[in-house]
Design an enzyme around this catalytic site. Sequence first.
Site, PDB file in Angstrom:
ATOM      1  NE  ARG A  56      -2.195  -1.056   3.715  1.00 40.42           N
ATOM      2  CZ  ARG A  56      -1.801  -0.072   4.514  1.00 40.42           C
ATOM      3  NH1 ARG A  56      -2.057   1.179   4.206  1.00 40.42           N
ATOM      4  NH2 ARG A  56      -1.160  -0.326   5.632  1.00 40.42           N
ATOM      5  CG  HIS A 217      -7.827  -4.337  10.049  1.00 46.29           C
ATOM      6  ND1 HIS A 217      -6.509  -4.009  10.251  1.00 46.29           N
ATOM      7  CD2 HIS A 217      -7.836  -5.155   8.965  1.00 46.29           C
ATOM      8  CE1 HIS A 217      -5.747  -4.598   9.335  1.00 46.29           C
ATOM      9  NE2 HIS A 217      -6.534  -5.298   8.546  1.00 46.29           N
ATOM     10  CB  SER A 235      -0.720  -6.673   6.862  1.00 50.82           C
ATOM     11  OG  SER A 235      -1.885  -6.183   6.244  1.00 50.82           O
ATOM     12  CE  LYS A 239      -6.514  -8.850   9.900  1.00 51.86           C
ATOM     13  NZ  LYS A 239      -5.183  -8.565   9.357  1.00 51.86           N
ATOM     14  CB  THR A 240      -5.247 -14.682   6.924  1.00 48.20           C
ATOM     15  OG1 THR A 240      -5.682 -13.394   6.514  1.00 48.20           O
ATOM     16  CG2 THR A 240      -5.710 -15.717   5.909  1.00 48.20           C
ATOM     17  CG  ASP A 254      -8.305  -7.877   6.235  1.00 46.33           C
ATOM     18  OD1 ASP A 254      -7.477  -7.904   7.157  1.00 46.33           O
ATOM     19  OD2 ASP A 254      -8.359  -6.955   5.409  1.00 46.33           O
TER      20      ASP A 254
END
Length: 530
Positions: A56, A217, A235, A239-240, A254
């Site tokens: 990003r 988030h 990130s 989390k995933t 997410d």
Amino acid sequence: MNTVEKSKLLKELLDQGNLHKNLVVPQLVEKILSREEGILTATGAVRATTGKYTGRSPKDKFIVRDETSEELVDWGTVNQAIDEAKFENLYEKVVAYLKDKNELFHFKGYAGADPKYRLPIQVINEYAWHNLFARQLFITADDEEFTDRESEFTIISAPTYRADPEIDGTNSETFILVSFKKRIILIGGTEYAGEIKKSIFSVMNYLLPQRDILSMHCSANVGQEGDVALFFGLSGTGKTTLSADPYRRLIGDDEHGWSPNGVFNIEGGCYAKCVNLSQEKEPQIFDAIRFGSVLENVIIEDESRLPNYDDTSLTENTRAAYPLENVDNIISPSVAGHPNTIIFLTADASGTLPPISKLTKEQAMYHFLSGYTSKLAGTERGVTEPQATFSACFGSPFLPLAPSTYAKMLGEKIDQYNTNVFLVNTGWTGGKYGVGKRMKLSYTRAMVHAALEGELNSVETVTDDIFGLEIPMHVPGVPAEVLVPRNAWDDQSAYEEEAKSLAIKFHENFKNFDKASDDIKNAGPIYRPQ
């Protein structure tokens, strides 16, 4: 340019003969290959690369400052303002640029799995692979569903159009511009597909709280007894990975909303980091990457066409985008009840935070507002090794409103639903980054499992003398010496120095929240600078 003129301009773009509307996955894959935007891998997934922008570009994101956004947006270094005239000028130029392209790609769908709160969106892409990305990440819809209603937000993505900062008011050739008044998002100068996903998340973070819904988030899953768990974190914190549990059904990986009815997924797919991905360690993610999925910046072996997830020569921020239905045990539709357990994830590069600790409500609010982690390599331009960072609500770059808005809502919901909260460190142990080792995933999974099963609710704890956190003394499947960070270090003086340094950083950062109650302020680290 007024709203009527802007709508006319958008209609002209949508009526272009070069616009492919709502192509299905095989058609998009064919286009990607024929246009040489990517290659087909042995898994059936398409692999594309994104050039120099492999993460990003937060410094290139702007919100249009107008009468709609003026009083609501928390303006500053995160939410940078751009005036209407600059936006409208750039919007006209981008549309004119795209109208000259041989082909464009269009997707209509939703953000939000709960029909009561979903946002109709449309995405117009210069690249076919970006359109496939959008189709896999958002919630698809039949054309009939849109017969009587317009898309409420439109993303226009032109990665090969580059802004002129002196004329356009941007910081570089790259731009991500959000107009809440016009309900238009302009993206240009970057091929990184994550900007498409995160721009809609920012929009939902603006709209949902105004409807008394907490936007979050986080990833989420549900156990066999219907118990719901949330995993907050930036990130690279897990989390995933941690929400992809073979014994629990996935709600989403997410982005979620927490409404009076419970939790709902904002997306229809997953955008997983796949650095060092293996079938042995993360089988659900590994097996989900098949035909229709998009691999981003993953190295592909020339002869076998197999992905090499260990090769980070392009970036450590390698990604896989795939639809939720590629995961075996999911909740469909992606809605569930109110959370029983919340896990705050941090990847602490100092190696001094406990691998798991139980939080009081006040500690939960302190750490939610702090949002501490170590920013990992590749998630943003210029980040090549972990850097200590504080991101309010574990998602500051995506929060248009003041962090206190989201924190207040979370605190109220923790009280209302008696939710247990834990802080889990997926970072380093036995020393700081470069000295210690990353916490074993098997240990983290065991700790999370114990927390979700209620095994830590009454276990003996010890209070960390620097951070004031309650550390469980016994967790099934985890060596006792790992649980207390001090005991995992060989050099005790080095531990003291690193831990106190991090505690000071917490206190310095929390000066940003001077309006927080004394109870919340006092829930931070015990150690304070002299």
